[in-house]
Design an enzyme around this catalytic site. Structure first.
Site, PDB file in Angstrom:
ATOM      1  N   GLY A  96     -11.006   5.332   0.807  1.00  0.00           N
ATOM      2  CA  GLY A  96     -10.497   4.355   1.768  1.00  0.00           C
ATOM      3  C   GLY A  96     -11.005   4.661   3.161  1.00  0.00           C
ATOM      4  N   ALA A  97     -12.263   5.136   3.220  1.00  0.00           N
ATOM      5  CA  ALA A  97     -12.826   5.584   4.509  1.00  0.00           C
ATOM      6  C   ALA A  97     -13.438   4.439   5.309  1.00  0.00           C
ATOM      7  CB  ALA A  97     -13.884   6.664   4.260  1.00  0.00           C
ATOM      8  N   ASN A 118      -6.763   8.700   0.126  1.00  0.00           N
ATOM      9  CA  ASN A 118      -6.160   7.829   1.149  1.00  0.00           C
ATOM     10  C   ASN A 118      -6.165   6.357   0.767  1.00  0.00           C
ATOM     11  OD1 ASN A 118      -5.613   6.931   4.143  1.00  0.00           O
ATOM     12  ND2 ASN A 118      -7.554   5.966   3.554  1.00  0.00           N
ATOM     13  N   ASP A 160     -14.687   1.494  -6.673  1.00  0.00           N
ATOM     14  CA  ASP A 160     -13.285   1.101  -6.838  1.00  0.00           C
ATOM     15  C   ASP A 160     -12.549   2.339  -7.349  1.00  0.00           C
ATOM     16  OD1 ASP A 160     -10.821   0.279  -7.698  1.00  0.00           O
ATOM     17  OD2 ASP A 160     -11.535  -1.492  -8.773  1.00  0.00           O
ATOM     18  N   VAL A 161     -11.631   2.850  -6.556  1.00  0.00           N
ATOM     19  CA  VAL A 161     -10.999   4.132  -6.897  1.00  0.00           C
ATOM     20  C   VAL A 161     -10.086   4.056  -8.120  1.00  0.00           C
ATOM     21  CG1 VAL A 161     -11.143   5.175  -4.596  1.00  0.00           C
ATOM     22  CG2 VAL A 161      -9.152   3.754  -5.194  1.00  0.00           C
ATOM     23  N   ARG A 208     -12.020   1.810   6.744  1.00  0.00           N
ATOM     24  CA  ARG A 208     -11.267   1.330   7.915  1.00  0.00           C
ATOM     25  C   ARG A 208      -9.926   2.067   8.012  1.00  0.00           C
ATOM     26  NH1 ARG A 208     -10.674  -2.965   4.062  1.00  0.00           N
ATOM     27  NH2 ARG A 208      -8.473  -3.143   3.478  1.00  0.00           N
ATOM     28  N   TYR A 211       4.685  -0.633  -4.479  1.00  0.00           N
ATOM     29  CA  TYR A 211       4.099   0.296  -3.500  1.00  0.00           C
ATOM     30  C   TYR A 211       4.945   1.575  -3.405  1.00  0.00           C
ATOM     31  CZ  TYR A 211       2.183   1.741   1.077  1.00  0.00           C
ATOM     32  OH  TYR A 211       1.601   2.422   2.113  1.00  0.00           O
ATOM     33  N   LYS A 267       3.833   5.407  -4.235  1.00  0.00           N
ATOM     34  CA  LYS A 267       3.858   6.453  -3.207  1.00  0.00           C
ATOM     35  C   LYS A 267       4.834   7.578  -3.571  1.00  0.00           C
ATOM     36  CE  LYS A 267       0.770   4.664  -0.488  1.00  0.00           C
ATOM     37  NZ  LYS A 267      -0.537   5.317  -0.364  1.00  0.00           N
ATOM     38  N   ALA A 282       6.951   2.824  -5.608  1.00  0.00           N
ATOM     39  CA  ALA A 282       6.825   3.597  -6.855  1.00  0.00           C
ATOM     40  C   ALA A 282       5.510   4.378  -6.845  1.00  0.00           C
ATOM     41  CB  ALA A 282       6.888   2.666  -8.059  1.00  0.00           C
TER      42      ALA A 282
HETATM   43  P1  NAP Z   1      -6.122  -0.336   5.338  1.00  0.00           P
HETATM   44  O1  NAP Z   1      -6.467  -0.453   6.761  1.00  0.00           O
HETATM   45  O2  NAP Z   1      -5.741  -1.540   4.565  1.00  0.00           O
HETATM   46  O3  NAP Z   1      -7.313   0.430   4.585  1.00  0.00           O
HETATM   47  C1  NAP Z   1      -7.225   0.679   3.216  1.00  0.00           C
HETATM   48  C2  NAP Z   1      -8.464   1.423   2.782  1.00  0.00           C
HETATM   49  O4  NAP Z   1      -8.413   1.604   1.351  1.00  0.00           O
HETATM   50  C3  NAP Z   1      -9.742   0.661   3.090  1.00  0.00           C
HETATM   51  O5  NAP Z   1     -10.730   1.572   3.477  1.00  0.00           O
HETATM   52  C4  NAP Z   1     -10.078   0.038   1.759  1.00  0.00           C
HETATM   53  O6  NAP Z   1     -11.472  -0.144   1.673  1.00  0.00           O
HETATM   54  C5  NAP Z   1      -9.608   1.114   0.791  1.00  0.00           C
HETATM   55  N1  NAP Z   1      -9.367   0.592  -0.553  1.00  0.00           N
HETATM   56  C6  NAP Z   1      -8.442  -0.320  -0.933  1.00  0.00           C
HETATM   57  N2  NAP Z   1      -8.527  -0.555  -2.245  1.00  0.00           N
HETATM   58  C7  NAP Z   1      -9.553   0.221  -2.710  1.00  0.00           C
HETATM   59  C8  NAP Z   1     -10.136   0.406  -3.973  1.00  0.00           C
HETATM   60  N3  NAP Z   1      -9.702  -0.240  -5.068  1.00  0.00           N
HETATM   61  N4  NAP Z   1     -11.177   1.265  -4.088  1.00  0.00           N
HETATM   62  C9  NAP Z   1     -11.637   1.932  -2.995  1.00  0.00           C
HETATM   63  N5  NAP Z   1     -11.110   1.809  -1.782  1.00  0.00           N
HETATM   64  C10 NAP Z   1     -10.080   0.955  -1.631  1.00  0.00           C
HETATM   65  O7  NAP Z   1      -4.906   0.681   5.124  1.00  0.00           O
HETATM   66  P2  NAP Z   1      -4.385   1.877   6.042  1.00  0.00           P
HETATM   67  O8  NAP Z   1      -3.262   1.368   6.824  1.00  0.00           O
HETATM   68  O9  NAP Z   1      -5.496   2.564   6.695  1.00  0.00           O
HETATM   69  O10 NAP Z   1      -3.764   2.809   4.901  1.00  0.00           O
HETATM   70  C11 NAP Z   1      -4.429   3.944   4.395  1.00  0.00           C
HETATM   71  C12 NAP Z   1      -3.457   4.692   3.484  1.00  0.00           C
HETATM   72  O11 NAP Z   1      -2.293   5.036   4.227  1.00  0.00           O
HETATM   73  C13 NAP Z   1      -2.980   3.861   2.309  1.00  0.00           C
HETATM   74  O12 NAP Z   1      -2.832   4.684   1.173  1.00  0.00           O
HETATM   75  C14 NAP Z   1      -1.633   3.365   2.765  1.00  0.00           C
HETATM   76  O13 NAP Z   1      -0.781   3.087   1.689  1.00  0.00           O
HETATM   77  C15 NAP Z   1      -1.151   4.557   3.567  1.00  0.00           C
HETATM   78  N6  NAP Z   1      -0.125   4.226   4.536  1.00  0.00           N
HETATM   79  C16 NAP Z   1      -0.371   3.337   5.539  1.00  0.00           C
HETATM   80  C17 NAP Z   1       0.628   3.035   6.441  1.00  0.00           C
HETATM   81  C18 NAP Z   1       0.438   2.085   7.581  1.00  0.00           C
HETATM   82  O14 NAP Z   1       1.426   1.774   8.243  1.00  0.00           O
HETATM   83  N7  NAP Z   1      -0.753   1.616   7.854  1.00  0.00           N
HETATM   84  C19 NAP Z   1       1.896   3.640   6.290  1.00  0.00           C
HETATM   85  C20 NAP Z   1       2.111   4.526   5.254  1.00  0.00           C
HETATM   86  C21 NAP Z   1       1.101   4.832   4.385  1.00  0.00           C
HETATM   87  P3  NAP Z   1     -12.217  -1.384   0.969  1.00  0.00           P
HETATM   88  O15 NAP Z   1     -11.373  -2.585   1.166  1.00  0.00           O
HETATM   89  O16 NAP Z   1     -13.520  -1.372   1.663  1.00  0.00           O
HETATM   90  O17 NAP Z   1     -12.306  -0.952  -0.473  1.00  0.00           O
END
Ligand code: NAP
Length: 257
Positions: free
Chosen positions: A21-22, A98, A71-72, A24, A163, A167, A165
């Site tokens: 998830g690098a 991530n 796709d992870v 963005r 989600y 996490k 579940a």
């Molecule tokens: P985000 O901006 O939506 O980014 C998600 C990242 O995951 C993107 O790089 C996306 O890349 C990648 N991704 C999604 N599905 C994928 C797949 N099937 N295969 C490979 N890569 C995939 O989310 P974020 O806010 O940075 O969140 C990052 C992590 O932190 C997540 O696990 C999220 O649950 C956790 N988190 C976030 C928050 C928050 O408030 N933002 C709070 C708690 C936890 P592509 O779309 O390019 O694949």
């Protein structure tokens, strides 16, 4: 992100890191931070263009990085990427699980597809990559696995049963793998980070009205920034965190206090 926002500096030179998830958000900041601290970074996500930008940014800052479209949730694809990184770098020191998605809906209307997709992307992926990583790290006798969970996995959140579940699953998984890996003969640690609300595209989806409501619930009265999560990852990846394993570290501005 500007330099003055990065508050932690650790020496990871000579180390190899892989971040899912690098492309963005939080993962991007983690990848940039690891690169800046000297690690060679394998950046994994599905969007080639955005991965290219992150890789270019790490290289422009003098670091080493490569992008891997994957796709992870896909077992074969994950193994292929992992093997490619090990073949090229001969080791993997830091894995940051991530990548994550949300597909929100109240439980009476939650579809099978939304359940399965979230569990596969958020939890199955962590299993797939951790399994691959532990095989290499056990040979090396060193390694750091850092899994990004969420406060939703600690206290739940209406509309996010899938989600939450996934996490909460990451937390149990982290604690178990940490116990399996801990040994006097090995220096492998496995930890989880639970972010609260962090300003990324994931939380952009809330919209301004809901964001204001959320801020009222957070004692710090603001959303967290992605670099604040990245800094915690850098600490856990550093030598200073060698005695921390099986832990769940919450960064949420006091939300769950
Ligand atoms: P985000 O901006 O939506 O980014 C998600 C990242 O995951 C993107 O790089 C996306 O890349 C990648 N991704 C999604 N599905 C994928 C797949 N099937 N295969 C490979 N890569 C995939 O989310 P974020 O806010 O940075 O969140 C990052 C992590 O932190 C997540 O696990 C999220 O649950 C956790 N988190 C976030 C928050 C928050 O408030 N933002 C709070 C708690 C936890 P592509 O779309 O390019 O694949």
């Amino acid at each position: 992100m500007s330099d003055d926002q990065r508050r932690i500096s650790v020496d990871l030179s000579g180390q190899v890191a892989l971040v899912t998830g690098a492309s963005r958000g939080i993962g991007r900041e983690i990848a940039l931070g690891l690169g800046k601290c000297g690690a060679a970074v394998a950046c994994v996500a599905r969007s080639q263009g955005k991965l290219d930008e992150v890789v270019a940014e790490i290289k422009a800052a003098g670091g080493e990085a490569g992008g891997f479209v994957c796709d992870v949730a896909d077992s074969e694809a994950v193994q292929k990427v992992f093997d490619a990184v090990v073949e090229a770098q001969e080791r993997v020191d830091i894995v940051v699980n991530n990548a994550g998605i949300t597909r929100d809906g109240l439980i009476p209307r939650m579809t099978d597809e939304d359940w399965d997709q979230v569990i596969a992307t958020n939890l199955r992926s962590v299993f797939l990559l951790t399994r691959a990583a532990t095989q290499v790290m056990m040979r090396q006798k060193t390694g750091r696995i850092i899994n990004i969970s969420s406060v939703s996995g600690l206290v739940g959140n209406p509309g996010q049963s899938n989600y939450s579940a996934s996490k909460a699953g990451i937390i149990g998984f982290t604690q178990t793998v940490a116990r399996e890996m801990a040994s006097r003969k090995r220096k492998i640690t496995v930890n989880a980070i639970c972010p609260g609300f962090i300003a990324t595209e994931m939380t952009d989806a809330l919209g301004p009205a809901l964001e204001d409501e959320v801020k009222k619930r957070i004692p710090a009265q603001r959303l967290g920034q992605a670099y604040e999560i990245a800094d915690a990852v850098l600490y856990l990846a550093s030598d200073s965190a060698s005695y921390i394993t099986g832990q769940v570290i919450t960064l949420d501005g006091g939300l769950t206090a």
